[in-house]
Each structure stands twice: as C-alpha cells, then as structure tokens.
Motif scaffolding. Sequence first.
Motif, PDB file in Angstrom:
ATOM      1  N   LEU A  43       0.805  -1.145   0.044  1.00 32.27           N
ATOM      2  CA  LEU A  43      -0.008   0.023   0.168  1.00 32.27           C
ATOM      3  C   LEU A  43       0.741   1.419   0.007  1.00 32.27           C
ATOM      4  O   LEU A  43       1.933   1.194   0.656  1.00 32.27           O
ATOM      5  N   LEU A  44       0.366   2.202  -0.660  1.00 27.66           N
ATOM      6  CA  LEU A  44       0.867   3.563  -0.662  1.00 27.66           C
ATOM      7  C   LEU A  44       0.069   4.445   0.249  1.00 27.66           C
ATOM      8  O   LEU A  44      -1.001   4.405   0.389  1.00 27.66           O
ATOM      9  N   ARG A  45       0.917   5.300   1.250  1.00 28.69           N
ATOM     10  CA  ARG A  45       0.366   5.956   2.188  1.00 28.69           C
ATOM     11  C   ARG A  45       0.906   7.322   2.006  1.00 28.69           C
ATOM     12  O   ARG A  45       2.119   7.398   1.796  1.00 28.69           O
ATOM     13  N   TYR A  46       0.222   8.386   2.419  1.00 25.06           N
ATOM     14  CA  TYR A  46       0.899   9.599   2.261  1.00 25.06           C
ATOM     15  C   TYR A  46       0.762  10.361   3.708  1.00 25.06           C
ATOM     16  O   TYR A  46      -0.467  10.723   4.185  1.00 25.06           O
ATOM     17  N   LYS A  47       2.025  10.990   4.381  1.00 24.60           N
ATOM     18  CA  LYS A  47       1.820  11.810   5.575  1.00 24.60           C
ATOM     19  C   LYS A  47       1.128  13.065   5.052  1.00 24.60           C
ATOM     20  O   LYS A  47       1.647  13.693   4.277  1.00 24.60           O
ATOM     21  N   GLU A  48       0.160  13.349   6.079  1.00 28.44           N
ATOM     22  CA  GLU A  48      -0.793  14.688   5.741  1.00 28.44           C
ATOM     23  C   GLU A  48       0.328  15.945   5.581  1.00 28.44           C
ATOM     24  O   GLU A  48       0.323  16.808   4.984  1.00 28.44           O
ATOM     25  N   THR A  49       1.191  15.866   6.470  1.00 26.76           N
ATOM     26  CA  THR A  49       2.114  17.059   6.656  1.00 26.76           C
ATOM     27  C   THR A  49       3.099  17.282   5.224  1.00 26.76           C
ATOM     28  O   THR A  49       3.237  18.016   4.614  1.00 26.76           O
ATOM     29  N   ASP A  50       3.356  16.072   4.572  1.00 23.27           N
ATOM     30  CA  ASP A  50       4.335  15.968   3.606  1.00 23.27           C
ATOM     31  C   ASP A  50       3.346  16.192   2.175  1.00 23.27           C
ATOM     32  O   ASP A  50       3.843  17.102   1.437  1.00 23.27           O
ATOM     33  N   VAL A  51       2.140  16.051   2.363  1.00 24.08           N
ATOM     34  CA  VAL A  51       1.147  16.564   1.384  1.00 24.08           C
ATOM     35  C   VAL A  51       0.844  18.006   1.337  1.00 24.08           C
ATOM     36  O   VAL A  51       1.054  18.714   0.275  1.00 24.08           O
ATOM     37  N   PHE A  52       0.714  18.633   2.583  1.00 24.82           N
ATOM     38  CA  PHE A  52       0.667  19.923   2.484  1.00 24.82           C
ATOM     39  C   PHE A  52       2.095  20.644   2.288  1.00 24.82           C
ATOM     40  O   PHE A  52       1.865  21.804   1.666  1.00 24.82           O
ATOM     41  N   ALA A  53       3.187  20.162   2.732  1.00 21.92           N
ATOM     42  CA  ALA A  53       4.536  20.782   2.459  1.00 21.92           C
ATOM     43  C   ALA A  53       4.445  20.714   1.131  1.00 21.92           C
ATOM     44  O   ALA A  53       5.203  21.717   0.469  1.00 21.92           O
ATOM     45  N   TRP A  54       4.232  19.701   0.334  1.00 18.32           N
ATOM     46  CA  TRP A  54       4.477  19.535  -1.329  1.00 18.32           C
ATOM     47  C   TRP A  54       3.746  20.436  -1.818  1.00 18.32           C
ATOM     48  O   TRP A  54       3.990  21.258  -2.925  1.00 18.32           O
ATOM     49  N   LEU A  55       2.436  20.632  -1.318  1.00 19.65           N
ATOM     50  CA  LEU A  55       1.554  21.637  -1.922  1.00 19.65           C
ATOM     51  C   LEU A  55       2.135  23.193  -1.701  1.00 19.65           C
ATOM     52  O   LEU A  55       1.987  24.051  -2.834  1.00 19.65           O
ATOM     53  N   ASP A  56       2.639  23.270  -0.697  1.00 24.02           N
ATOM     54  CA  ASP A  56       3.203  24.732  -0.427  1.00 24.02           C
ATOM     55  C   ASP A  56       4.241  25.030  -1.448  1.00 24.02           C
ATOM     56  O   ASP A  56       4.391  26.056  -1.687  1.00 24.02           O
ATOM     57  N   GLN A  57       5.126  23.883  -1.430  1.00 20.45           N
ATOM     58  CA  GLN A  57       6.263  24.234  -2.644  1.00 20.45           C
ATOM     59  C   GLN A  57       5.680  24.251  -3.862  1.00 20.45           C
ATOM     60  O   GLN A  57       6.152  25.201  -4.706  1.00 20.45           O
ATOM     61  N   GLN A  58       4.662  23.954  -4.206  1.00 16.85           N
ATOM     62  CA  GLN A  58       3.955  24.128  -5.885  1.00 16.85           C
ATOM     63  C   GLN A  58       3.553  25.567  -6.090  1.00 16.85           C
ATOM     64  O   GLN A  58       3.487  26.114  -6.798  1.00 16.85           O
ATOM     65  N   THR A  59       2.949  25.799  -4.707  1.00 18.78           N
ATOM     66  CA  THR A  59       2.214  27.445  -4.781  1.00 18.78           C
ATOM     67  C   THR A  59       3.263  28.355  -4.587  1.00 18.78           C
ATOM     68  O   THR A  59       2.701  29.429  -4.797  1.00 18.78           O
ATOM     69  N   ALA A  60       4.315  28.014  -4.149  1.00 12.61           N
ATOM     70  CA  ALA A  60       5.313  29.195  -3.946  1.00 12.61           C
ATOM     71  C   ALA A  60       6.194  29.543  -5.111  1.00 12.61           C
ATOM     72  O   ALA A  60       6.598  30.566  -5.206  1.00 12.61           O
ATOM     73  N   ALA A  61       6.074  28.464  -6.053  1.00  9.54           N
ATOM     74  CA  ALA A  61       6.990  28.869  -7.388  1.00  9.54           C
ATOM     75  C   ALA A  61       6.235  30.178  -7.995  1.00  9.54           C
ATOM     76  O   ALA A  61       5.209  30.418  -8.150  1.00  9.54           O
TER      77      ALA A  61
END
Length: 61
Positions: A43-61
């Motif tokens: 199974l693949l699982r995603y840590k909530e904080t990792d998802v938010f951090a990744w999203l912040d990186q995408q929107t900061a560009a």
Amino acid sequence: MCNRHDPLWTIQEVATFLGIPVQTIYDWRCKGEGPPALKIGRLLRYKETDVFAWLDQQTAA
C-alpha cells in the motif's frame, strides 16, 4: 520532523484533496514527482504534513 500523530492518507484521499484523478498521482510517482509516499507492504500512504508541504512548494513558485 516525525509527528507520531500525523495522519496517513490513502492515494484516493490525496487525489480527492487535490481534486485530481488517482491515475495522475500514480503517473507522478512513476516520474518521481508529486508528494512523497510511504510504501507499507503493498500500500501507498501519504503523511498529511508531507502533502501540505509539497503543495506549499508548488504554490510558492
């Protein structure tokens, strides 16, 4: 930083949160893109904080 109370999301939950198809996340994973995932057994699982951090990186560009 490890947060023991950090919820783990399924790939479906990440896709729903981002408003994209599940297949897009699989495609990103094959390309080394998208939020980082943990493989727990089959199974693949995603840590909530990792998802938010990744999203912040995408929107900061």
